[in-house]
Design an enzyme around this catalytic site. Structure first.
Site, PDB file in Angstrom:
ATOM      1  N   ASP A 162      -3.994   2.112  -2.155  1.00  0.00           N
ATOM      2  CA  ASP A 162      -3.294   3.297  -2.654  1.00  0.00           C
ATOM      3  C   ASP A 162      -4.225   4.500  -2.581  1.00  0.00           C
ATOM      4  O   ASP A 162      -5.231   4.566  -3.306  1.00  0.00           O
ATOM      5  CB  ASP A 162      -2.831   3.074  -4.101  1.00  0.00           C
ATOM      6  CG  ASP A 162      -1.939   1.847  -4.227  1.00  0.00           C
ATOM      7  OD1 ASP A 162      -1.131   1.606  -3.311  1.00  0.00           O
ATOM      8  OD2 ASP A 162      -2.059   1.131  -5.237  1.00  0.00           O
TER       9      ASP A 162
ATOM     10  N   SER B 200       0.818  -1.212   0.000  1.00  0.00           N
ATOM     11  CA  SER B 200       0.000   0.000   0.000  1.00  0.00           C
ATOM     12  C   SER B 200       0.849   1.258   0.000  1.00  0.00           C
ATOM     13  O   SER B 200       2.053   1.220   0.254  1.00  0.00           O
ATOM     14  CB  SER B 200      -0.929   0.019   1.219  1.00  0.00           C
ATOM     15  OG  SER B 200      -1.786  -1.105   1.224  1.00  0.00           O
TER      16      SER B 200
ATOM     17  N   SER C 299      -3.324  -3.866  -2.775  1.00  0.00           N
ATOM     18  CA  SER C 299      -2.714  -2.595  -2.395  1.00  0.00           C
ATOM     19  C   SER C 299      -3.781  -1.564  -2.060  1.00  0.00           C
ATOM     20  O   SER C 299      -4.769  -1.428  -2.767  1.00  0.00           O
ATOM     21  CB  SER C 299      -1.843  -2.088  -3.549  1.00  0.00           C
ATOM     22  OG  SER C 299      -1.087  -0.962  -3.159  1.00  0.00           O
TER      23      SER C 299
END
Length: 340
Positions: free
Chosen positions: A274, A234, A272
């Site tokens: 983000d 992340s 992830s």
């Protein structure tokens, strides 16, 4: 073992725009950063606090989600109202809600009439190097980060919320940079042909908590490495500016911040989280969309360099269950720069 050095000290110059005096998010007037780092006994974690002037009155803001596999407390109200009304805190995944609760306490102590608050807390998973299930963050850790926030150059690498993070196959952490905008990129007056006077200009500053997978790329050149088998791919990106933008325009900046992860080799993995949060300390919005080319460039350059700083300023770190994350060897970077 090498000493941490910022990317520019290694000869890596990203883009063409000038930096602020510190090349940090704290170059944006009124933006402070404080951090608490917790290490030892199987822990590498902490708290990073971004404290902008005027937060109590609400500041225009926006959130962009590249991939929503994460926890970002306060997102829906930012989307709905287009403002932040608290500092922005970063930490490790399972400590997110303890940090949010401690932030609420800190806020209530400062506003005895408050009955509703929207704490903003983001995270990445530092469980590869830290015993994340212990959830070691206490109110004292959070309050220390908030109370010691300053306009100085923030520490980078293995500090605060970046103490236990890894990125692109190496130990990573916190990174920060800034860009200044003057002349044609400095606002609506430029569109009318008004020449800037000394002191005119705006600043875009970035702070990142880097913890994502991919193949490291430096100025477009890949740096091969054996990947770290780490959970939590992340990245949290905080963009601060004094540009007089509205929340919609800030959303456009935030999206460019996530785009910029690709410039250093992010693979945008499905696991992830983000996120980018962008806010301005300016007052009434007064900026034309046609003039956003400069701010877009400032954001993408700043994020790229901040992510590199998060790596080059990190140290090799031993952590939970005997795991180790190696710092990126600086010669791997300088060897790819070619003749200078």
């Amino acid at each position: 073992m090498h000493s941490p050095r910022r990317a520019r000290e290694l000869g890596v110059v990203v883009g063409t725009l000038p930096t602020g005096p510190l090349n940090a998010i704290t170059d944006v007037p009124g933006v402070l950063v404080g951090q608490t780092t917790i290490t030892g006994d199987g822990l590498n974690t902490g708290v990073t606090a971004i404290v902008p002037a005027g937060w109590a009155d609400g500041l225009p803001a926006a959130v962009a989600v590249g991939n929503g596999y994460g926890k970002l407390v306060g997102t829906t109200q930012i989307d709905e109202l287009g403002v932040i009304e608290t500092p922005i805190l970063l930490t490790g995944t399972l400590s997110t809600f303890r940090v949010a609760d401690a932030l609420i306490t800190w806020l209530l102590d400062r506003n005895p009439r408050a009955t509703s608050l929207n704490p903003v807390v983001g995270e990445t998973n530092d469980g590869h190097l830290s015993d994340i299930r212990r959830r070691p963050i206490t109110p004292a850790h959070v309050h220390h980060a908030l109370d010691t926030a300053s306009s100085a150059l923030p520490a980078e690498g293995c500090v605060g919320a970046g103490s236990g993070t890894t990125a692109l196959g190496f130990k990573a952490g916190i990174g920060t940079t800034s860009r200044t905008l003057t002349g044609p990129t400095a606002g609506p007056a430029a569109s009318a042909g008004v020449q800037p006077t000394p002191g005119d200009g705006y600043t875009v500053g970035v702070l990142v908590q880097a913890n994502f997978s991919g193949l490291l790329s430096v100025l477009g050149k890949p740096v091969p490495v054996e990947p770290i088998d780490a959970d939590g791919n992340s990245c949290m990106i905080v963009v601060a500016t004094d540009l007089p933008l509205d929340s919609r325009q800030l959303g456009r900046l935030a999206r460019r911040a996530i785009f910029a992860m690709g410039r250093v080799g992010s693979d945008y993995a499905p696991g992830s989280g983000d996120y980018a949060i962008a806010f301005t300390t300016a007052g009434t919005p007064d900026y034309a969309d046609r003039d956003l080319r400069g701010p877009f460039q400032a954001v993408t350059e700043s994020v790229e360099e901040a992510l590199l700083n998060s790596l080059t300023m990190a140290r090799t770190t031993a952590g939970f269950q005997g795991r180790t994350a190696q710092a990126v060897p600086h010669d791997l970077i300088t060897d790819r720069l070619g003749p200078r």
